[in-house]
Motif scaffolding. Structure first.
Motif, mmCIF file in Angstrom:
data_model
loop_
_atom_site.group_PDB
_atom_site.id
_atom_site.type_symbol
_atom_site.label_atom_id
_atom_site.label_comp_id
_atom_site.label_asym_id
_atom_site.label_seq_id
_atom_site.Cartn_x
_atom_site.Cartn_y
_atom_site.Cartn_z
ATOM 1 N N VAL A 7 19.745 7.972 25.423
ATOM 2 C CA VAL A 7 19.044 10.009 25.511
ATOM 3 C C VAL A 7 18.184 9.670 26.931
ATOM 4 N N LEU A 8 16.942 8.402 26.810
ATOM 5 C CA LEU A 8 15.915 8.282 27.543
ATOM 6 C C LEU A 8 16.627 7.699 28.826
ATOM 7 N N LEU A 9 17.520 6.928 29.252
ATOM 8 C CA LEU A 9 18.635 6.524 29.583
ATOM 9 C C LEU A 9 19.779 7.700 30.444
ATOM 10 N N VAL A 10 19.945 8.145 29.468
ATOM 11 C CA VAL A 10 20.620 8.998 30.603
ATOM 12 C C VAL A 10 19.713 10.539 31.151
ATOM 13 N N LEU A 11 18.432 10.525 30.396
ATOM 14 C CA LEU A 11 17.271 11.535 31.289
ATOM 15 C C LEU A 11 17.086 11.003 32.449
ATOM 16 N N CYS A 12 16.411 9.464 32.703
ATOM 17 C CA CYS A 12 16.174 9.085 33.974
ATOM 18 C C CYS A 12 16.561 8.864 34.844
ATOM 19 N N VAL A 13 18.614 8.373 33.867
ATOM 20 C CA VAL A 13 19.519 8.347 35.290
ATOM 21 C C VAL A 13 19.493 9.705 35.814
ATOM 22 N N ALA A 14 19.777 10.963 35.412
ATOM 23 C CA ALA A 14 19.500 12.363 35.636
ATOM 24 C C ALA A 14 18.769 13.172 36.561
ATOM 25 N N GLY A 15 17.897 12.375 36.412
ATOM 26 C CA GLY A 15 16.586 12.472 37.074
ATOM 27 C C GLY A 15 16.338 11.918 38.853
ATOM 28 N N VAL A 16 16.692 10.684 37.925
ATOM 29 C CA VAL A 16 16.892 9.757 39.823
ATOM 30 C C VAL A 16 18.082 10.294 40.098
ATOM 31 N N VAL A 17 18.810 11.048 40.070
ATOM 32 C CA VAL A 17 20.580 11.372 41.040
ATOM 33 C C VAL A 17 20.111 12.510 41.328
ATOM 34 N N LEU A 18 18.893 13.285 40.848
ATOM 35 C CA LEU A 18 18.782 14.983 40.559
ATOM 36 C C LEU A 18 17.941 14.602 42.020
ATOM 37 N N ALA A 19 16.842 13.699 42.076
ATOM 38 C CA ALA A 19 16.196 12.906 42.592
ATOM 39 C C ALA A 19 16.428 12.902 44.401
ATOM 40 N N LEU A 20 17.856 11.459 44.250
ATOM 41 C CA LEU A 20 18.963 11.583 45.443
ATOM 42 C C LEU A 20 19.258 12.698 46.175
ATOM 43 N N PHE A 21 20.121 13.525 45.203
ATOM 44 C CA PHE A 21 20.563 14.818 45.322
ATOM 45 C C PHE A 21 19.450 15.917 47.015
ATOM 46 N N SER A 22 18.092 15.674 46.433
ATOM 47 C CA SER A 22 17.279 16.772 46.815
ATOM 48 C C SER A 22 17.139 15.797 48.019
ATOM 49 N N ILE A 23 17.106 14.764 48.168
ATOM 50 C CA ILE A 23 16.920 14.107 49.692
ATOM 51 C C ILE A 23 18.017 13.666 50.056
ATOM 52 N N VAL A 24 19.219 14.508 49.577
ATOM 53 C CA VAL A 24 20.843 13.887 50.853
ATOM 54 C C VAL A 24 20.672 15.035 51.200
ATOM 55 N N ARG A 25 19.836 16.177 50.537
ATOM 56 C CA ARG A 25 19.871 17.504 51.117
ATOM 57 C C ARG A 25 18.781 17.554 52.237
ATOM 58 N N LEU A 26 17.586 17.093 52.030
ATOM 59 C CA LEU A 26 16.716 16.596 53.221
ATOM 60 C C LEU A 26 17.005 15.979 54.423
ATOM 61 N N VAL A 27 17.987 15.379 54.424
ATOM 62 C CA VAL A 27 18.234 14.621 55.546
ATOM 63 C C VAL A 27 19.307 15.744 56.789
ATOM 64 N N PRO A 28 19.831 16.620 56.363
ATOM 65 C CA PRO A 28 20.658 17.071 57.645
ATOM 66 C C PRO A 28 18.845 18.621 58.323
ATOM 67 N N LEU A 29 18.410 18.507 56.473
ATOM 68 C CA LEU A 29 17.120 19.426 57.491
ATOM 69 C C LEU A 29 16.058 18.702 58.799
ATOM 70 N N ALA A 30 15.649 17.714 58.202
ATOM 71 C CA ALA A 30 14.669 16.973 59.137
ATOM 72 C C ALA A 30 15.317 16.670 60.181
ATOM 73 N N LEU A 31 16.511 16.007 60.193
ATOM 74 C CA LEU A 31 17.115 15.646 61.977
ATOM 75 C C LEU A 31 17.232 16.896 62.278
ATOM 76 N N ARG A 32 17.998 18.296 61.826
ATOM 77 C CA ARG A 32 17.505 19.521 62.470
ATOM 78 C C ARG A 32 16.088 19.497 63.042
ATOM 79 N N LEU A 33 15.169 19.503 62.874
ATOM 80 C CA LEU A 33 13.947 20.319 63.314
ATOM 81 C C LEU A 33 13.529 18.370 64.055
#
Length: 111
Positions: A7-33
């Motif tokens: 459960v702890l391992l799945v939660l850690c992986v889910a946190g990393v995936v959510l963080a990567l998802f946010s970073i991937v969404r921010l890359v186009p915004l940063a390029l546009r800026l």
């Protein structure tokens, strides 16, 4: 305890995936800026501000040169005044007028 580890391992992986998802969404915004900032730096407003900054530096440099110029101007005025007194211009003018009157008199006598 084995289940909680998974459960702890799945939660850690889910946190990393959510963080990567946010970073991937921010890359186009940063390029546009970045594109917008680059376009803004080439705008007429930025050129005007750069020109104003250069003029400000030039005026600041001139400000340091003004004080010596004032002292030099005062010295020049003092020198000019003393030169006028040394030349005795009013006496020279009177002498030239007298000489002119005498030459006019001679000219009239010769006629």
């Amino acid at each position: 305890m084995f289940v909680w580890t998974w459960v702890l391992l799945v939660l850690c992986v889910a946190g990393v995936v959510l963080a990567l998802f946010s970073i991937v969404r921010l890359v186009p915004l940063a390029l546009r800026l970045k594109r917008r900032v680059d376009a803004l730096s080439e705008s007429p407003l930025a050129a005007s501000l750069t020109g104003l900054e250069m003029q400000s530096r030039r005026l600041t440099a001139l400000q340091g040169e003004i004080a010596p110029l004032g002292a030099r101007a005062n010295a020049a005025v003092t020198t000019a005044k003393s030169a006028v007194e040394d030349l005795k211009i009013p006496r020279a003018t009177a002498a030239l007028q007298d000489a002119g009157a005498q030459i006019s008199g001679l000219f009239e006598d010769l006629r």
